[in-house]
Write a protein that holds these residues in place. Structure first.
Motif, PDB file in Angstrom:
ATOM      1  N   ILE A 148     -69.245-140.020 -40.491  1.00  0.00           N
ATOM      2  CA  ILE A 148     -69.189-138.785 -39.858  1.00  0.00           C
ATOM      3  C   ILE A 148     -68.945-138.778 -38.313  1.00  0.00           C
ATOM      4  N   TRP A 149     -69.770-139.561 -37.729  1.00  0.00           N
ATOM      5  CA  TRP A 149     -69.768-139.693 -36.194  1.00  0.00           C
ATOM      6  C   TRP A 149     -69.287-140.835 -35.796  1.00  0.00           C
ATOM      7  N   GLN A 150     -68.410-140.940 -34.621  1.00  0.00           N
ATOM      8  CA  GLN A 150     -68.084-142.107 -33.924  1.00  0.00           C
ATOM      9  C   GLN A 150     -68.932-142.027 -32.647  1.00  0.00           C
ATOM     10  N   LEU A 151     -69.783-142.929 -32.523  1.00  0.00           N
ATOM     11  CA  LEU A 151     -70.522-143.156 -31.627  1.00  0.00           C
ATOM     12  C   LEU A 151     -69.797-143.472 -30.233  1.00  0.00           C
ATOM     13  N   LEU A 152     -69.594-142.599 -29.262  1.00  0.00           N
ATOM     14  CA  LEU A 152     -68.904-143.127 -28.097  1.00  0.00           C
ATOM     15  C   LEU A 152     -69.757-143.649 -27.138  1.00  0.00           C
ATOM     16  N   GLY A 153     -70.992-143.368 -26.999  1.00  0.00           N
ATOM     17  CA  GLY A 153     -71.802-143.813 -26.001  1.00  0.00           C
ATOM     18  C   GLY A 153     -72.950-143.061 -25.624  1.00  0.00           C
ATOM     19  N   VAL A 154     -73.722-143.356 -24.454  1.00  0.00           N
ATOM     20  CA  VAL A 154     -74.687-142.602 -23.869  1.00  0.00           C
ATOM     21  C   VAL A 154     -74.472-142.334 -22.200  1.00  0.00           C
ATOM     22  N   VAL A 155     -74.752-140.869 -21.906  1.00  0.00           N
ATOM     23  CA  VAL A 155     -74.881-140.666 -20.807  1.00  0.00           C
ATOM     24  C   VAL A 155     -76.351-140.489 -20.126  1.00  0.00           C
ATOM     25  N   ASP A 156     -76.587-140.897 -18.945  1.00  0.00           N
ATOM     26  CA  ASP A 156     -77.899-140.382 -18.317  1.00  0.00           C
ATOM     27  C   ASP A 156     -77.641-140.846 -16.700  1.00  0.00           C
ATOM     28  N   ASP A 157     -78.255-139.741 -15.961  1.00  0.00           N
ATOM     29  CA  ASP A 157     -78.270-139.764 -14.594  1.00  0.00           C
ATOM     30  C   ASP A 157     -78.975-140.990 -13.943  1.00  0.00           C
ATOM     31  N   ARG A 158     -80.236-141.378 -14.596  1.00  0.00           N
ATOM     32  CA  ARG A 158     -81.008-142.352 -13.852  1.00  0.00           C
ATOM     33  C   ARG A 158     -81.289-143.317 -14.687  1.00  0.00           C
ATOM     34  N   PRO A 159     -80.555-144.104 -15.406  1.00  0.00           N
ATOM     35  CA  PRO A 159     -81.101-145.131 -16.389  1.00  0.00           C
ATOM     36  C   PRO A 159     -81.909-146.272 -15.745  1.00  0.00           C
ATOM     37  N   SER A 160     -82.893-146.661 -16.444  1.00  0.00           N
ATOM     38  CA  SER A 160     -83.489-147.787 -15.931  1.00  0.00           C
ATOM     39  C   SER A 160     -82.933-149.044 -16.490  1.00  0.00           C
TER      40      SER A 160
END
Length: 214
Positions: free
Chosen positions: A32-44
């Motif tokens: 059902i889902w195509q995991l495009l990725g993750v967004v994050d302003d300040r990832p460690s």
């Protein structure tokens, strides 16, 4: 046909949301889902490494969603309801809609409604005639009883129990293993501490803890 999905937040909660999307795909006859990725302003750096081990791309900061491909959906993988609400307010101005995820091992009873951004983790149980607002998160093995109303951005943490006919205001956090007894009201932006037992109504913007909760 799959739909592109972006998770906001690469911390632990966000990565758990990723695993729910994968579990939904595995349980379906076709993904059902195509995991495009993750967004994050300040990832460690450590969280970026953990994301890499899950083979999920880091796409950039939250503003990436502003120019996301058409029909891309997002989910805010942030455990703190107040932070989740603040990020949701930003994303509302972008041309992307929130998805909803229900883990295959979660149970959503009849005549239950939930808004966009809702996430039910593995083992979550919702009985019947329940209303769940936008971006509500029910964590592992959390339960919500009949006729309850959970407003937008509520978080019910693992093993917490919300009894029947309870009303939880916007931004409420119910801590791990806490219990809210039948028919009670928890005011907007209030927090119920881990292990607490709520036996009377709670006003807005307070923290209660203990047994009974005070």
């Amino acid at each position: 046909m799959t739909t592109g999905l972006v998770v906001v937040g690469c911390g632990g909660h966000g990565r758990e949301v990723l695993t729910i999307a994968r579990a939904v795909n595995e349980a379906a006859s076709q993904p059902i889902w195509q995991l495009l990725g993750v967004v994050d302003d300040r990832p460690s750096e450590e969280n970026l490494k953990r994301l890499q081990r899950l083979d999920v791309p880091y796409l950039g900061d939250v503003a990436w969603l502003r120019d996301a491909p058409p029909a891309t959906r997002h989910l805010i993988g942030i455990g703190d309801p107040r932070i989740r609400r603040a990020i949701g307010g930003r994303i509302d101005g972008y041309d992307t809609e929130a998805a909803s995820l229900v883990h295959p091992d979660a149970t959503i009873g009849p005549d239950t409604e939930y808004g966009p951004g809702f996430v039910a983790f593995a083992g979550a149980r919702v009985t019947t005639n329940v209303t769940l607002g936008r971006h509500v998160h029910l964590n592992q093995n959390a339960t919500v009883g009949h006729d309850s109303r959970l407003a937008d951005y509520v978080s019910v943490n693992p093993l917490a129990a919300v009894s029947g006919d309870c009303h939880l205001g916007e931004g409420v956090l119910i801590g791990t293993t806490a219990a809210v007894l039948q028919g009670l009201r928890i005011g907007r932006d209030s927090t119920v501490g881990a292990g607490a037992c709520v036996v009377r109504d709670v006003p807005d913007q307070v923290t209660v803890k203990g047994v009974p909760a005070r």
